[in-house]
Design a protein around this motif. Structure first.
Motif, PDB file in Angstrom:
ATOM      1  N   PRO A 235       0.834  -1.207   0.000  1.00 31.43           N
ATOM      2  CA  PRO A 235       0.000   0.000   0.000  1.00 31.43           C
ATOM      3  C   PRO A 235       0.864   1.252   0.000  1.00 31.43           C
ATOM      4  N   GLU A 236       0.453   2.257  -0.758  1.00 29.13           N
ATOM      5  CA  GLU A 236       1.252   3.475  -0.899  1.00 29.13           C
ATOM      6  C   GLU A 236       1.559   4.115   0.441  1.00 29.13           C
ATOM      7  N   ALA A 237       0.644   4.069   1.391  1.00 31.77           N
ATOM      8  CA  ALA A 237       0.864   4.700   2.697  1.00 31.77           C
ATOM      9  C   ALA A 237       2.068   4.107   3.411  1.00 31.77           C
ATOM     10  N   THR A 238       2.398   2.855   3.146  1.00 31.49           N
ATOM     11  CA  THR A 238       3.555   2.260   3.818  1.00 31.49           C
ATOM     12  C   THR A 238       4.849   2.524   3.069  1.00 31.49           C
ATOM     13  N   VAL A 239       4.756   3.007   1.843  1.00 27.15           N
ATOM     14  CA  VAL A 239       5.945   3.247   1.039  1.00 27.15           C
ATOM     15  C   VAL A 239       6.353   4.713   1.053  1.00 27.15           C
ATOM     16  N   LEU A 240       5.406   5.610   0.973  1.00 27.97           N
ATOM     17  CA  LEU A 240       5.716   7.035   0.882  1.00 27.97           C
ATOM     18  C   LEU A 240       5.330   7.777   2.155  1.00 27.97           C
ATOM     19  N   CYS A 241       6.210   8.593   2.632  1.00 30.68           N
ATOM     20  CA  CYS A 241       5.946   9.461   3.776  1.00 30.68           C
ATOM     21  C   CYS A 241       6.723  10.733   3.505  1.00 30.68           C
ATOM     22  N   ASN A 242       6.035  11.849   3.384  1.00 32.40           N
ATOM     23  CA  ASN A 242       6.690  13.113   3.032  1.00 32.40           C
ATOM     24  C   ASN A 242       7.486  12.969   1.740  1.00 32.40           C
ATOM     25  N   ASN A 243       6.910  12.271   0.764  1.00 28.92           N
ATOM     26  CA  ASN A 243       7.531  12.057  -0.543  1.00 28.92           C
ATOM     27  C   ASN A 243       8.836  11.282  -0.484  1.00 28.92           C
ATOM     28  N   PHE A 244       9.038  10.509   0.552  1.00 26.88           N
ATOM     29  CA  PHE A 244      10.251   9.708   0.694  1.00 26.88           C
ATOM     30  C   PHE A 244       9.880   8.247   0.517  1.00 26.88           C
ATOM     31  N   ASN A 245      10.485   7.583  -0.426  1.00 30.47           N
ATOM     32  CA  ASN A 245      10.203   6.176  -0.665  1.00 30.47           C
ATOM     33  C   ASN A 245      11.071   5.342   0.266  1.00 30.47           C
ATOM     34  N   TYR A 246      10.440   4.755   1.267  1.00 35.26           N
ATOM     35  CA  TYR A 246      11.170   4.040   2.304  1.00 35.26           C
ATOM     36  C   TYR A 246      11.654   2.665   1.879  1.00 35.26           C
ATOM     37  N   HIS A 247      11.400   2.270   0.652  1.00 32.35           N
ATOM     38  CA  HIS A 247      11.891   0.977   0.168  1.00 32.35           C
ATOM     39  C   HIS A 247      13.001   1.149  -0.856  1.00 32.35           C
ATOM     40  N   GLN A 248      13.614   2.312  -0.883  1.00 34.90           N
ATOM     41  CA  GLN A 248      14.619   2.585  -1.898  1.00 34.90           C
ATOM     42  C   GLN A 248      16.040   2.674  -1.376  1.00 34.90           C
ATOM     43  N   HIS A 249      16.263   2.455  -0.091  1.00 30.73           N
ATOM     44  CA  HIS A 249      17.650   2.536   0.347  1.00 30.73           C
ATOM     45  C   HIS A 249      17.906   1.739   1.620  1.00 30.73           C
ATOM     46  N   VAL A 250      19.138   1.305   1.734  1.00 29.36           N
ATOM     47  CA  VAL A 250      19.721   0.727   2.942  1.00 29.36           C
ATOM     48  C   VAL A 250      21.128   1.314   3.029  1.00 29.36           C
ATOM     49  N   HIS A 251      21.828   1.041   4.120  1.00 23.79           N
ATOM     50  CA  HIS A 251      23.175   1.571   4.301  1.00 23.79           C
ATOM     51  C   HIS A 251      24.157   0.452   4.626  1.00 23.79           C
ATOM     52  N   ASP A 252      25.349   0.547   4.080  1.00 18.98           N
ATOM     53  CA  ASP A 252      26.465  -0.305   4.489  1.00 18.98           C
ATOM     54  C   ASP A 252      26.874   0.150   5.888  1.00 18.98           C
ATOM     55  N   HIS A 253      27.160  -0.791   6.752  1.00 18.47           N
ATOM     56  CA  HIS A 253      27.652  -0.419   8.083  1.00 18.47           C
ATOM     57  C   HIS A 253      28.898  -1.216   8.442  1.00 18.47           C
TER      58      HIS A 253
ATOM     59  N   VAL B  11      31.038  -0.412  18.882  1.00 18.24           N
ATOM     60  CA  VAL B  11      31.117   0.225  17.560  1.00 18.24           C
ATOM     61  C   VAL B  11      30.454   1.587  17.691  1.00 18.24           C
ATOM     62  N   GLN B  12      31.128   2.617  17.190  1.00 18.42           N
ATOM     63  CA  GLN B  12      30.594   3.967  17.239  1.00 18.42           C
ATOM     64  C   GLN B  12      30.982   4.664  15.959  1.00 18.42           C
ATOM     65  N   GLY B  13      30.021   5.341  15.324  1.00 18.24           N
ATOM     66  CA  GLY B  13      30.324   6.067  14.103  1.00 18.24           C
ATOM     67  C   GLY B  13      29.083   6.297  13.274  1.00 18.24           C
ATOM     68  N   PHE B  14      29.253   6.293  11.963  1.00 21.96           N
ATOM     69  CA  PHE B  14      28.175   6.586  11.038  1.00 21.96           C
ATOM     70  C   PHE B  14      28.079   5.500   9.976  1.00 21.96           C
ATOM     71  N   VAL B  15      26.878   5.210   9.543  1.00 23.39           N
ATOM     72  CA  VAL B  15      26.702   4.284   8.423  1.00 23.39           C
ATOM     73  C   VAL B  15      27.114   5.003   7.142  1.00 23.39           C
ATOM     74  N   VAL B  16      27.384   4.244   6.096  1.00 18.66           N
ATOM     75  CA  VAL B  16      27.796   4.827   4.817  1.00 18.66           C
ATOM     76  C   VAL B  16      26.631   5.628   4.229  1.00 18.66           C
ATOM     77  N   PRO B  17      26.880   6.850   3.774  1.00 16.17           N
ATOM     78  CA  PRO B  17      25.797   7.683   3.226  1.00 16.17           C
ATOM     79  C   PRO B  17      25.050   7.029   2.074  1.00 16.17           C
ATOM     80  N   ALA B  18      23.777   7.389   1.957  1.00 12.87           N
ATOM     81  CA  ALA B  18      22.913   6.914   0.871  1.00 12.87           C
ATOM     82  C   ALA B  18      22.067   8.073   0.382  1.00 12.87           C
ATOM     83  N   ALA B  19      21.577   7.956  -0.838  1.00 10.85           N
ATOM     84  CA  ALA B  19      20.700   8.974  -1.406  1.00 10.85           C
ATOM     85  C   ALA B  19      19.327   8.900  -0.750  1.00 10.85           C
ATOM     86  N   MET B  20      18.627  10.003  -0.769  1.00  9.01           N
ATOM     87  CA  MET B  20      17.308  10.084  -0.152  1.00  9.01           C
ATOM     88  C   MET B  20      16.222   9.572  -1.106  1.00  9.01           C
ATOM     89  N   GLY B  21      16.303   8.309  -1.479  1.00 12.43           N
ATOM     90  CA  GLY B  21      15.259   7.635  -2.231  1.00 12.43           C
ATOM     91  C   GLY B  21      14.878   8.309  -3.483  1.00 12.43           C
TER      92      GLY B  21
END
Length: 111
Positions: free
Chosen positions: A4-22, A101-111
């Protein structure tokens, strides 16, 4: 089955379009460290931002592994439409010690 679109988009951000290397190295304890290779889980909307679950198992060093489970901090905007997340965690205890472990995950684009 479509999501459902409500679970994918929030504030025009597609939450299924990115993950981060850690991937990285743990703190050194008792004369050794471990690598913690991995990729975060999918984003989870939180307070007009998002976070990620980060879990896994370290490399096998000095006769053992460690497991870990944590949640990243909220998104930290970076130039060029990228973002990262702060992370801090301790592994489980094995043979009388834990690693940090302390730090930052590898940057990713905002979907």
């Amino acid at each position: 089955m479509p999501v459902p679109e409500a679970t994918v988009l929030c504030n025009n951000f597609n939450y299924h379009q990115h993950v981060h290397d850690h991937s990285g190295k743990t703190s050194c304890e008792l004369g050794h460290a471990h690598m913690h290779p991995g990729v975060t889980g999918l984003p989870r909307p939180v307070n007009n931002s998002h976070d990620h679950i980060l879990q896994g198992i370290t490399t096998f060093d000095h006769g053992h592994t460690h497991s870990y489970y944590t949640i990243t901090g909220p998104a930290i905007d970076l130039p060029g439409g990228m973002h990262t997340h702060y992370v801090y965690f301790e592994t489980n205890e094995v043979d009388g010690h834990r690693h940090r472990v302390q730090g930052f995950v590898v940057p990713a684009a905002m979907g």
